[in-house]
Design a protein around this motif. Sequence first.
Motif, PDB file in Angstrom:
ATOM      1  N   LYS A 168       0.841  -1.194   0.000  1.00 35.84           N
ATOM      2  CA  LYS A 168       0.000   0.000   0.000  1.00 35.84           C
ATOM      3  C   LYS A 168       0.873   1.239   0.000  1.00 35.84           C
ATOM      4  CE  LYS A 168      -3.793  -2.156   2.542  1.00 35.84           C
ATOM      5  NZ  LYS A 168      -4.646  -2.077   3.755  1.00 35.84           N
ATOM      6  N   ALA A 169       0.414   2.205  -0.672  1.00 35.71           N
ATOM      7  CA  ALA A 169       1.174   3.464  -0.720  1.00 35.71           C
ATOM      8  C   ALA A 169       1.242   4.070   0.673  1.00 35.71           C
ATOM      9  CB  ALA A 169       0.521   4.442  -1.694  1.00 35.71           C
ATOM     10  N   GLU A 170       2.429   4.266   1.107  1.00 31.51           N
ATOM     11  CA  GLU A 170       2.613   4.837   2.442  1.00 31.51           C
ATOM     12  C   GLU A 170       2.283   6.319   2.425  1.00 31.51           C
ATOM     13  OE1 GLU A 170       6.511   4.096   3.726  1.00 31.51           O
ATOM     14  OE2 GLU A 170       6.280   1.904   3.799  1.00 31.51           O
ATOM     15  N   PRO A 171       1.551   6.753   3.441  1.00 30.49           N
ATOM     16  CA  PRO A 171       1.236   8.183   3.484  1.00 30.49           C
ATOM     17  C   PRO A 171       2.510   8.989   3.651  1.00 30.49           C
ATOM     18  CG  PRO A 171       0.699   7.134   5.566  1.00 30.49           C
ATOM     19  CD  PRO A 171       1.044   6.035   4.609  1.00 30.49           C
ATOM     20  N   PRO A 172       2.590  10.102   3.006  1.00 31.39           N
ATOM     21  CA  PRO A 172       3.816  10.916   3.109  1.00 31.39           C
ATOM     22  C   PRO A 172       4.041  11.377   4.550  1.00 31.39           C
ATOM     23  CG  PRO A 172       2.050  12.178   2.102  1.00 31.39           C
ATOM     24  CD  PRO A 172       1.559  10.762   2.201  1.00 31.39           C
ATOM     25  N   LYS A 173       5.282  11.279   4.944  1.00 32.91           N
ATOM     26  CA  LYS A 173       5.628  11.706   6.298  1.00 32.91           C
ATOM     27  C   LYS A 173       5.533  13.219   6.390  1.00 32.91           C
ATOM     28  CE  LYS A 173       8.735   7.875   7.247  1.00 32.91           C
ATOM     29  NZ  LYS A 173      10.108   7.479   7.639  1.00 32.91           N
ATOM     30  N   PRO A 174       4.977  13.677   7.476  1.00 36.60           N
ATOM     31  CA  PRO A 174       4.862  15.130   7.610  1.00 36.60           C
ATOM     32  C   PRO A 174       6.240  15.772   7.724  1.00 36.60           C
ATOM     33  CG  PRO A 174       4.298  14.061   9.668  1.00 36.60           C
ATOM     34  CD  PRO A 174       4.435  12.973   8.647  1.00 36.60           C
ATOM     35  N   THR A 175       6.423  16.803   6.985  1.00 35.20           N
ATOM     36  CA  THR A 175       7.702  17.509   7.026  1.00 35.20           C
ATOM     37  C   THR A 175       7.742  18.427   8.240  1.00 35.20           C
ATOM     38  OG1 THR A 175       6.799  19.244   5.611  1.00 35.20           O
ATOM     39  CG2 THR A 175       7.969  17.429   4.524  1.00 35.20           C
ATOM     40  N   LEU A 176       8.943  18.557   8.791  1.00 35.97           N
ATOM     41  CA  LEU A 176       9.113  19.391   9.970  1.00 35.97           C
ATOM     42  C   LEU A 176       9.658  20.750   9.580  1.00 35.97           C
ATOM     43  CD1 LEU A 176      10.813  16.797  12.349  1.00 35.97           C
ATOM     44  CD2 LEU A 176       8.389  17.405  12.251  1.00 35.97           C
ATOM     45  N   THR A 177       9.225  21.722  10.292  1.00 38.95           N
ATOM     46  CA  THR A 177       9.778  23.062  10.085  1.00 38.95           C
ATOM     47  C   THR A 177      11.199  23.109  10.640  1.00 38.95           C
ATOM     48  OG1 THR A 177       8.955  23.827  12.223  1.00 38.95           O
ATOM     49  CG2 THR A 177       7.467  24.051  10.326  1.00 38.95           C
ATOM     50  N   PRO A 178      12.003  24.048  10.199  1.00 40.07           N
ATOM     51  CA  PRO A 178      13.378  24.132  10.724  1.00 40.07           C
ATOM     52  C   PRO A 178      13.421  24.224  12.245  1.00 40.07           C
ATOM     53  CG  PRO A 178      13.151  25.533   8.795  1.00 40.07           C
ATOM     54  CD  PRO A 178      11.780  25.033   9.108  1.00 40.07           C
ATOM     55  N   GLU A 179      12.463  24.961  12.835  1.00 38.33           N
ATOM     56  CA  GLU A 179      12.448  25.072  14.292  1.00 38.33           C
ATOM     57  C   GLU A 179      12.130  23.733  14.944  1.00 38.33           C
ATOM     58  OE1 GLU A 179      10.869  26.966  12.229  1.00 38.33           O
ATOM     59  OE2 GLU A 179      11.903  28.916  12.395  1.00 38.33           O
ATOM     60  N   GLU A 180      11.134  22.990  14.354  1.00 37.81           N
ATOM     61  CA  GLU A 180      10.779  21.672  14.905  1.00 37.81           C
ATOM     62  C   GLU A 180      11.932  20.686  14.743  1.00 37.81           C
ATOM     63  OE1 GLU A 180       5.931  21.809  14.142  1.00 37.81           O
ATOM     64  OE2 GLU A 180       7.267  20.781  12.726  1.00 37.81           O
ATOM     65  N   ALA A 181      12.566  20.729  13.568  1.00 34.85           N
ATOM     66  CA  ALA A 181      13.697  19.817  13.351  1.00 34.85           C
ATOM     67  C   ALA A 181      14.827  20.101  14.332  1.00 34.85           C
ATOM     68  CB  ALA A 181      14.196  19.950  11.909  1.00 34.85           C
ATOM     69  N   LYS A 182      15.087  21.395  14.572  1.00 32.74           N
ATOM     70  CA  LYS A 182      16.148  21.759  15.517  1.00 32.74           C
ATOM     71  C   LYS A 182      15.796  21.314  16.929  1.00 32.74           C
ATOM     72  CE  LYS A 182      18.918  25.694  16.990  1.00 32.74           C
ATOM     73  NZ  LYS A 182      19.157  27.153  16.842  1.00 32.74           N
ATOM     74  N   ALA A 183      14.486  21.501  17.294  1.00 39.56           N
ATOM     75  CA  ALA A 183      14.063  21.082  18.637  1.00 39.56           C
ATOM     76  C   ALA A 183      14.154  19.572  18.797  1.00 39.56           C
ATOM     77  CB  ALA A 183      12.629  21.557  18.886  1.00 39.56           C
ATOM     78  N   LYS A 184      13.771  18.831  17.738  1.00 39.76           N
ATOM     79  CA  LYS A 184      13.848  17.365  17.808  1.00 39.76           C
ATOM     80  C   LYS A 184      15.296  16.898  17.922  1.00 39.76           C
ATOM     81  CE  LYS A 184      12.259  13.185  15.481  1.00 39.76           C
ATOM     82  NZ  LYS A 184      11.514  12.645  14.301  1.00 39.76           N
ATOM     83  N   GLN A 186      17.756  18.604  19.170  1.00 40.88           N
ATOM     84  CA  GLN A 186      18.219  18.948  20.507  1.00 40.88           C
ATOM     85  C   GLN A 186      17.737  17.938  21.536  1.00 40.88           C
ATOM     86  OE1 GLN A 186      20.338  21.266  21.127  1.00 40.88           O
ATOM     87  NE2 GLN A 186      20.380  21.024  23.358  1.00 40.88           N
ATOM     88  N   ALA A 187      16.461  17.497  21.383  1.00 37.87           N
ATOM     89  CA  ALA A 187      15.912  16.504  22.311  1.00 37.87           C
ATOM     90  C   ALA A 187      16.668  15.193  22.214  1.00 37.87           C
ATOM     91  CB  ALA A 187      14.433  16.296  22.027  1.00 37.87           C
ATOM     92  N   LEU A 188      16.997  14.772  20.980  1.00 40.16           N
ATOM     93  CA  LEU A 188      17.754  13.520  20.810  1.00 40.16           C
ATOM     94  C   LEU A 188      19.146  13.639  21.417  1.00 40.16           C
ATOM     95  CD1 LEU A 188      16.745  12.603  17.136  1.00 40.16           C
ATOM     96  CD2 LEU A 188      15.960  11.507  19.243  1.00 40.16           C
ATOM     97  N   VAL A 189      19.769  14.809  21.239  1.00 40.94           N
ATOM     98  CA  VAL A 189      21.105  15.004  21.817  1.00 40.94           C
ATOM     99  C   VAL A 189      21.050  14.956  23.338  1.00 40.94           C
ATOM    100  CG1 VAL A 189      22.964  16.685  22.107  1.00 40.94           C
ATOM    101  CG2 VAL A 189      21.988  16.292  19.845  1.00 40.94           C
ATOM    102  N   GLU A 190      20.027  15.595  23.921  1.00 43.11           N
ATOM    103  CA  GLU A 190      19.873  15.583  25.378  1.00 43.11           C
ATOM    104  C   GLU A 190      19.633  14.169  25.888  1.00 43.11           C
ATOM    105  OE1 GLU A 190      20.273  17.852  27.586  1.00 43.11           O
ATOM    106  OE2 GLU A 190      20.824  19.387  26.125  1.00 43.11           O
ATOM    107  N   LYS A 191      18.807  13.410  25.139  1.00 45.16           N
ATOM    108  CA  LYS A 191      18.539  12.025  25.545  1.00 45.16           C
ATOM    109  C   LYS A 191      19.811  11.195  25.517  1.00 45.16           C
ATOM    110  CE  LYS A 191      15.607   8.054  24.416  1.00 45.16           C
ATOM    111  NZ  LYS A 191      14.565   7.525  23.483  1.00 45.16           N
ATOM    112  N   ALA A 192      20.602  11.359  24.442  1.00 43.39           N
ATOM    113  CA  ALA A 192      21.868  10.618  24.343  1.00 43.39           C
ATOM    114  C   ALA A 192      22.829  11.030  25.451  1.00 43.39           C
ATOM    115  CB  ALA A 192      22.502  10.850  22.973  1.00 43.39           C
ATOM    116  N   ARG A 193      22.847  12.348  25.777  1.00 43.77           N
ATOM    117  CA  ARG A 193      23.743  12.819  26.829  1.00 43.77           C
ATOM    118  C   ARG A 193      23.346  12.263  28.198  1.00 43.77           C
ATOM    119  NH1 ARG A 193      23.179  17.815  25.946  1.00 43.77           N
ATOM    120  NH2 ARG A 193      24.983  18.085  24.589  1.00 43.77           N
ATOM    121  N   ARG A 194      22.025  12.237  28.460  1.00 44.99           N
ATOM    122  CA  ARG A 194      21.567  11.674  29.743  1.00 44.99           C
ATOM    123  C   ARG A 194      21.906  10.200  29.850  1.00 44.99           C
ATOM    124  NH1 ARG A 194      16.996  14.930  28.664  1.00 44.99           N
ATOM    125  NH2 ARG A 194      15.873  13.102  27.849  1.00 44.99           N
ATOM    126  N   LYS A 195      21.724   9.492  28.733  1.00 42.20           N
ATOM    127  CA  LYS A 195      22.053   8.062  28.742  1.00 42.20           C
ATOM    128  C   LYS A 195      23.540   7.853  29.012  1.00 42.20           C
ATOM    129  CE  LYS A 195      21.680   3.850  25.964  1.00 42.20           C
ATOM    130  NZ  LYS A 195      21.258   3.295  24.654  1.00 42.20           N
TER     131      LYS A 195
END
Length: 417
Positions: A168-184, A186-195
């Motif tokens: 089945k045709a996969e629905p297109p993934k929603p694109t993130l705005t530059p601010e959302e991408a930067k926030a995401k 940053q969140a991944l970096v913080e998670k990796a740092r805490r780990k």
Amino acid sequence: MAGVSLECRDCGAQLRSVEEAQEHAELKGHTNFAESTTRVLNLICTTCGKPCRSHIETDLHTKRTGHAQFADKTSEAAKPVVLESRPAAGEDEAMADAEGQKAKEELVVPEVNKDLLAELEGMGFPVARATRALYCSKGGSVEEAVNWIVEHEDDPDIDELPKVAARKAEPPKPTLTPEEAKAKAQALVEKARRKKEEEEKRAEREREKERIRIGKELLEAKRIEEDNDRKRIIALRKAEKEEEKRAREKIRQKLGEDKAERRRKLGLPPEEPKAAADAVPLVVEPFEKEAKKSTLPVRPATKAEQMRDCLRSIKQTYKEDDAKVKRTFQTLLTYIGNIARLPSEEKFRKIRLTNASFQERVGNIEGGIRFLELCGFERDETGEFIILSHGKIDLILLNTAGAELNSAISNPFFGVL
């Protein structure tokens, strides 16, 4: 051999059942699994009963608890993998609906590498067989496809085109705005740092536990060594007292023999022991007493007493500089301790007299070299070194020297009175 485990092709983990594979997929996000004939290890700790699935787990368990005996229950726990999971009660209808829906889905021939398919056709393999071989062997290479054909040439459906459900045709993934991408990000970096911080803290706790354990072992070893040194010193002093007692007895016996000889020469009868004991002591003038005292042999000082006098002399000579005296005693204790611990090492038994550090700590101290000579050191022919030859090593004497130095260091009143 039937498959007894499932292997995750993404990370190589061995899993016992479909349920474990599903849990692994949910945790890791891996979806590529295959049957394997390798049994999953089942090593049971004979002390506490903890099961371990690998030798890494057994090593960690041994390090944490000290348990080192494990029973291998792998063959008992190994069971063929059942790929068809049984439906739970109340799920039969839902599964039937899902199967009916799946049957209604359109089946199509999967896409394979056209170049590899053409090459297999050129070798003389039918299109259906070549397509099935490329699909089942993951389309890696012509060699893998040919190997698959040889292994499955007796399969009844080898010349049938494989069918798979149409994607089945996969629905297109929603694109993130530059601010959302930067926030995401940053969140991944913080998670990796805490780990990472948690792992470092856990490792630090393990290291701290190891340091505490090693510290306790060192303290216990030091206590045992001190007890042994104390016992050796007690035995040594006891032997010295016995030797002194025997020497006094010999002197007393010699005096008695000399007295009997003088009576014999004067023609006097032998003195009866009882009469001698009951005899009234004669009054002797002071100068006569001193003369008699001077005729008695003087007991020579023991090495321990000589060492004690030497250390007391250093303490009194440099009583204004307690730090210098303590440093000298500690340096001498280091020399003696190294030889007692490793008597075969020549470097510990040979000291250069012109060495600046030695001169500052021992050589320039009046009585420092004298103490080493009491321990058996001698100057060589050149006068450049002071050496304790291997044949003159006396461990009992060295232990005595160490005991005297320890007493001089730890006793605050040593050499004061």
